[in-house]
Design an enzyme around this catalytic site. Sequence first.
Site, PDB file in Angstrom:
ATOM      1  CG  ASP A  49      -0.362  -0.172   2.351  1.00 54.61           C
ATOM      2  OD1 ASP A  49       0.606  -0.086   2.463  1.00 54.61           O
ATOM      3  OD2 ASP A  49      -1.244   0.162   3.504  1.00 54.61           O
ATOM      4  CB  SER A  50       4.684   1.696  -0.176  1.00 55.95           C
ATOM      5  OG  SER A  50       4.863   0.591  -0.947  1.00 55.95           O
ATOM      6  CG  ASP A  88       0.374  -3.995   1.982  1.00 62.60           C
ATOM      7  OD1 ASP A  88       0.341  -4.693   3.133  1.00 62.60           O
ATOM      8  OD2 ASP A  88       1.403  -3.181   1.973  1.00 62.60           O
ATOM      9  CE  LYS A 118       3.161  -5.887   3.451  1.00 58.98           C
ATOM     10  NZ  LYS A 118       2.620  -4.673   4.326  1.00 58.98           N
ATOM     11  CD  GLU A 187       7.952  -0.495   7.172  1.00 62.02           C
ATOM     12  OE1 GLU A 187       6.822  -0.968   6.915  1.00 62.02           O
ATOM     13  OE2 GLU A 187       8.324   0.678   6.878  1.00 62.02           O
TER      14      GLU A 187
HETATM   15  O1  KIV Z   1       3.821  -1.086   1.540  1.00 59.78           O
HETATM   16  C1  KIV Z   1       4.622  -1.727   1.368  1.00 59.78           C
HETATM   17  O2  KIV Z   1       5.366  -1.460   0.332  1.00 59.78           O
HETATM   18  C2  KIV Z   1       5.052  -2.388   2.635  1.00 59.78           C
HETATM   19  C3  KIV Z   1       6.598  -2.538   2.407  1.00 59.78           C
HETATM   20  C4  KIV Z   1       7.445  -1.527   2.384  1.00 59.78           C
HETATM   21  C5  KIV Z   1       7.164  -3.753   3.513  1.00 59.78           C
HETATM   22  O3  KIV Z   1       4.413  -2.744   3.448  1.00 59.78           O
END
Ligand code: KIV
Length: 272
Positions: A49-50, A88, A118, A187
């Site tokens: 979700d980044s 995510d 995730k 993280e």
């Molecule tokens: O949202 C994301 O990309 C993440 C990773 C940085 C682990 O959770």
Amino acid sequence: MSKHTSIKRLTVPDIAARKGQEPVVVLTAYTAPMAGLLDPHCDVLLVGDSLGNVIYGFDTTLPVTLDMMIAHGAAVVRGSAHPCVIIDMPFRTVEESPAQAFRNAARVIAETGAAGVKIEGGVHMAETIAFLVARGIPVMGHVGLRPQSVNVMGGFKTQGRRKSEWQAIIADAEAVAAAGAFSMVLEGMAAPLADEITKKVPAVTIGIGASAQCDGQVLVTEDMLGFFPSAPKFVRRFAELGDAIDKAAAEYAEAVRSRHFPATEHTYTLRD
Ligand code: KIV
């Protein structure tokens, strides 16, 4: 008719079997072309979700929606053949109840073809993780610095730099593993804490700003490619594509303004 390809996609059990073995290589991907470029090099592509920060320009991941994750997740599955794809679950799609989480995670799996989801959270999300795993949805956990809890944590702060903080974070990791998560992201935490968790839990640990001793590593692809002027301390910039794009765009602009582009070889002539 079923679709046959010569490349076998890695499965969740393949990744789970890597505990204590060769490190698991993970990068984020949000689009089909990037997934295709990363495909030969990665064991797992994480549709994080980044993407809220990287693609949509939000300050946090909180505004990201389930529909965004499904659209980008499906693109990454279409664009890749070999890595296991994990997606995510965004903020507010899993926290209410295990039933809410199952309904939303099932949509993600059914509409994208990804292998698993995730979920951020520790002890408080363990019941939900167990509920999903029991119903056929593999879960990667995410403990330590949890960007979806930025408002509770008061910022994006490294966790576990004081030993007095360790117990709660280890309890989170153990609860997530006991709930059946096949893997978990560690993280933004002190390296010795990540080492301790990696030794304690049977799940494959994937570090980001954690420790080289984790079972695998993940970075946000655009961070490691140098898309942005700055990146967190834990990022190694393996390329400077931001500079390369700036240079290419400047050369294009100059070529257009001076009418050197398009040249004859880029234009079509009449056939008769
Ligand atoms: O949202 C994301 O990309 C993440 C990773 C940085 C682990 O959770």
